[in-house]
Scaffold this motif. Structure first.
Motif, PDB file in Angstrom:
ATOM      1  N   LYS A  52       0.832  -1.215   0.000  1.00 41.89           N
ATOM      2  CA  LYS A  52       0.000   0.000   0.000  1.00 41.89           C
ATOM      3  C   LYS A  52       0.859   1.255   0.000  1.00 41.89           C
ATOM      4  N   ASP A  53       1.889   1.278   0.828  1.00 46.42           N
ATOM      5  CA  ASP A  53       2.778   2.452   0.884  1.00 46.42           C
ATOM      6  C   ASP A  53       3.490   2.665  -0.448  1.00 46.42           C
ATOM      7  N   LEU A  54       3.937   1.588  -1.025  1.00 46.15           N
ATOM      8  CA  LEU A  54       4.639   1.652  -2.290  1.00 46.15           C
ATOM      9  C   LEU A  54       3.723   2.223  -3.385  1.00 46.15           C
ATOM     10  N   VAL A  55       2.489   1.758  -3.432  1.00 44.04           N
ATOM     11  CA  VAL A  55       1.534   2.236  -4.439  1.00 44.04           C
ATOM     12  C   VAL A  55       1.222   3.716  -4.208  1.00 44.04           C
ATOM     13  N   LEU A  56       1.066   4.114  -2.956  1.00 45.32           N
ATOM     14  CA  LEU A  56       0.814   5.533  -2.675  1.00 45.32           C
ATOM     15  C   LEU A  56       1.977   6.405  -3.146  1.00 45.32           C
ATOM     16  N   ASP A  57       3.197   5.942  -2.935  1.00 48.49           N
ATOM     17  CA  ASP A  57       4.368   6.690  -3.414  1.00 48.49           C
ATOM     18  C   ASP A  57       4.354   6.823  -4.935  1.00 48.49           C
ATOM     19  N   ILE A  58       3.934   5.776  -5.619  1.00 48.55           N
ATOM     20  CA  ILE A  58       3.870   5.819  -7.084  1.00 48.55           C
ATOM     21  C   ILE A  58       2.814   6.838  -7.536  1.00 48.55           C
ATOM     22  N   PHE A  59       1.702   6.894  -6.837  1.00 52.18           N
ATOM     23  CA  PHE A  59       0.677   7.887  -7.196  1.00 52.18           C
ATOM     24  C   PHE A  59       1.188   9.311  -6.983  1.00 52.18           C
ATOM     25  N   LEU A  60       1.997   9.512  -5.967  1.00 56.51           N
ATOM     26  CA  LEU A  60       2.600  10.845  -5.772  1.00 56.51           C
ATOM     27  C   LEU A  60       3.518  11.189  -6.940  1.00 56.51           C
ATOM     28  N   LYS A  61       4.289  10.218  -7.389  1.00 58.16           N
ATOM     29  CA  LYS A  61       5.157  10.447  -8.559  1.00 58.16           C
ATOM     30  C   LYS A  61       4.316  10.733  -9.803  1.00 58.16           C
ATOM     31  N   LEU A  62       3.230   9.994  -9.938  1.00 59.93           N
ATOM     32  CA  LEU A  62       2.330  10.222 -11.069  1.00 59.93           C
ATOM     33  C   LEU A  62       1.824  11.665 -11.050  1.00 59.93           C
ATOM     34  N   TYR A  63       1.392  12.113  -9.892  1.00 54.31           N
ATOM     35  CA  TYR A  63       0.841  13.468  -9.789  1.00 54.31           C
ATOM     36  C   TYR A  63       1.916  14.505 -10.125  1.00 54.31           C
ATOM     37  N   ASP A  64       3.136  14.284  -9.659  1.00 51.44           N
ATOM     38  CA  ASP A  64       4.227  15.228  -9.959  1.00 51.44           C
ATOM     39  C   ASP A  64       4.530  15.294 -11.452  1.00 51.44           C
ATOM     40  N   ARG A  65       4.294  14.206 -12.174  1.00 53.36           N
ATOM     41  CA  ARG A  65       4.605  14.128 -13.608  1.00 53.36           C
ATOM     42  C   ARG A  65       3.357  14.195 -14.482  1.00 53.36           C
ATOM     43  N   ARG A  66       2.257  14.646 -13.936  1.00 54.22           N
ATOM     44  CA  ARG A  66       0.950  14.562 -14.595  1.00 54.22           C
ATOM     45  C   ARG A  66       0.899  15.242 -15.955  1.00 54.22           C
ATOM     46  N   GLU A  67       1.689  16.268 -16.161  1.00 51.40           N
ATOM     47  CA  GLU A  67       1.612  17.005 -17.425  1.00 51.40           C
ATOM     48  C   GLU A  67       2.236  16.245 -18.591  1.00 51.40           C
ATOM     49  N   GLY A  68       2.999  15.193 -18.308  1.00 48.01           N
ATOM     50  CA  GLY A  68       3.693  14.463 -19.372  1.00 48.01           C
ATOM     51  C   GLY A  68       2.928  13.291 -19.959  1.00 48.01           C
ATOM     52  N   PHE A  69       1.707  13.054 -19.529  1.00 49.76           N
ATOM     53  CA  PHE A  69       0.951  11.900 -20.015  1.00 49.76           C
ATOM     54  C   PHE A  69      -0.074  12.326 -21.062  1.00 49.76           C
ATOM     55  N   GLU A  70      -0.125  11.543 -22.146  1.00 47.14           N
ATOM     56  CA  GLU A  70      -1.027  11.880 -23.248  1.00 47.14           C
ATOM     57  C   GLU A  70      -2.318  11.068 -23.231  1.00 47.14           C
ATOM     58  N   THR A  71      -2.284   9.886 -22.589  1.00 46.23           N
ATOM     59  CA  THR A  71      -3.482   9.034 -22.554  1.00 46.23           C
ATOM     60  C   THR A  71      -3.551   8.330 -21.199  1.00 46.23           C
ATOM     61  N   LEU A  72      -4.727   7.789 -20.909  1.00 48.08           N
ATOM     62  CA  LEU A  72      -4.871   6.980 -19.697  1.00 48.08           C
ATOM     63  C   LEU A  72      -4.051   5.699 -19.811  1.00 48.08           C
ATOM     64  N   SER A  73      -3.863   5.212 -21.037  1.00 44.64           N
ATOM     65  CA  SER A  73      -3.027   4.022 -21.239  1.00 44.64           C
ATOM     66  C   SER A  73      -1.578   4.309 -20.835  1.00 44.64           C
ATOM     67  N   ASN A  74      -1.103   5.531 -21.139  1.00 39.87           N
ATOM     68  CA  ASN A  74       0.247   5.914 -20.708  1.00 39.87           C
ATOM     69  C   ASN A  74       0.341   5.955 -19.178  1.00 39.87           C
ATOM     70  N   ILE A  75      -0.715   6.466 -18.558  1.00 40.10           N
ATOM     71  CA  ILE A  75      -0.749   6.526 -17.092  1.00 40.10           C
ATOM     72  C   ILE A  75      -0.727   5.114 -16.516  1.00 40.10           C
ATOM     73  N   LYS A  76      -1.562   4.244 -17.081  1.00 39.74           N
ATOM     74  CA  LYS A  76      -1.644   2.860 -16.606  1.00 39.74           C
ATOM     75  C   LYS A  76      -0.282   2.172 -16.750  1.00 39.74           C
ATOM     76  N   ALA A  77       0.357   2.329 -17.897  1.00 39.56           N
ATOM     77  CA  ALA A  77       1.673   1.715 -18.127  1.00 39.56           C
ATOM     78  C   ALA A  77       2.695   2.259 -17.125  1.00 39.56           C
ATOM     79  N   PHE A  78       2.678   3.580 -16.922  1.00 40.94           N
ATOM     80  CA  PHE A  78       3.602   4.192 -15.952  1.00 40.94           C
ATOM     81  C   PHE A  78       3.383   3.604 -14.558  1.00 40.94           C
ATOM     82  N   LEU A  79       2.124   3.492 -14.160  1.00 42.98           N
ATOM     83  CA  LEU A  79       1.820   2.983 -12.824  1.00 42.98           C
ATOM     84  C   LEU A  79       2.308   1.549 -12.643  1.00 42.98           C
ATOM     85  N   TYR A  80       2.001   0.681 -13.582  1.00 45.64           N
ATOM     86  CA  TYR A  80       2.392  -0.727 -13.445  1.00 45.64           C
ATOM     87  C   TYR A  80       3.911  -0.905 -13.510  1.00 45.64           C
ATOM     88  N   ILE A  81       4.551  -0.203 -14.428  1.00 48.65           N
ATOM     89  CA  ILE A  81       6.020  -0.313 -14.524  1.00 48.65           C
ATOM     90  C   ILE A  81       6.674   0.234 -13.257  1.00 48.65           C
TER      91      ILE A  81
END
Length: 193
Positions: A52-81
């Motif tokens: 759970k902590d690890l996933v929350l940290d990844i979401f924080l990284k996602l939010y910090d990089r939010r402007e660089g994603f073009e699709t939800l598929s890119n977001i999904k790939a970023f999250l899983y990787i």
């Protein structure tokens, strides 16, 4: 994908990129549970709280990089990787911790014995030094030097007195010390005799 879903995805992505908290919450809700499950499967024995902590940290990284994603598929790939990479790092860290723990438990008895030996040795030395401090001046000076490793010859040369005088004062100091020391202190004193 229908055009309606495509419009909703673009709107959600646009809102997310602009920092809209509700859009972030929707993305979080979409992926959070499956990411925690994914992390749990990769981490197996490490624990659910770490996942759970690890996933929350990844979401924080996602939010910090939010402007660089073009699709939800890119977001999904970023999250899983990102979760996969973080799990690998967590597993490696756990391996290092396990090696440390194994080494510690393997050497625990020896370590514990060394700690106790050092404590006893320090207490005995403290007792010896306190007893030496109570000696008359010439005896205190000579015994203090002998305990720190100087030889009677070195003390003799530095103080300009014969070695026989050093040995005589050492003998008298030893007699006085034997009266004031415990058994362990006397045993240590024998080393310097």
């Amino acid at each position: 994908m229908t055009s309606r879903n495509l419009i909703d995805e673009r709107a959600l992505l646009s809102q997310f990129q602009s920092g809209d908290e509700m859009a972030f919450d929707r993305i979080f809700t979409m992926f959070h549970s499956s990411l925690v499950f994914f992390a749990d499967r990769l981490l197996l024995k490490i624990g659910k709280e770490i996942s759970k902590d690890l996933v929350l940290d990844i979401f924080l990284k996602l939010y910090d990089r939010r402007e660089g994603f073009e699709t939800l598929s890119n977001i999904k790939a970023f999250l899983y990787i990102s979760v996969r990479n973080s799990c690998i790092k967590a597993i490696e860290k756990e391996k290092v911790n396990q090696k440390r723990f194994d080494l510690y438990t393997k050497n625990f008895d020896e370590f514990e014995k060394n700690v106790l030996d050092n404590i006893v040795q320090n207490e005995v030395y403290e007792e010896l030094y306190q007893a030496i401090d109570l000696l008359p001046e010439p005896y205190r000076l000579i015994m203090g030097r002998l305990v720190t490793g100087d030889t009677p010859k070195e003390i003799s040369e530095e103080l300009g007195i014969p070695v026989s005088t050093i040995n005589t004062q050492k003998s008298r100091a030893l007699l006085l010390l034997k009266k004031s020391l415990s058994g362990a202190g006397i045993a240590l004193l024998i080393i310097y005799s």
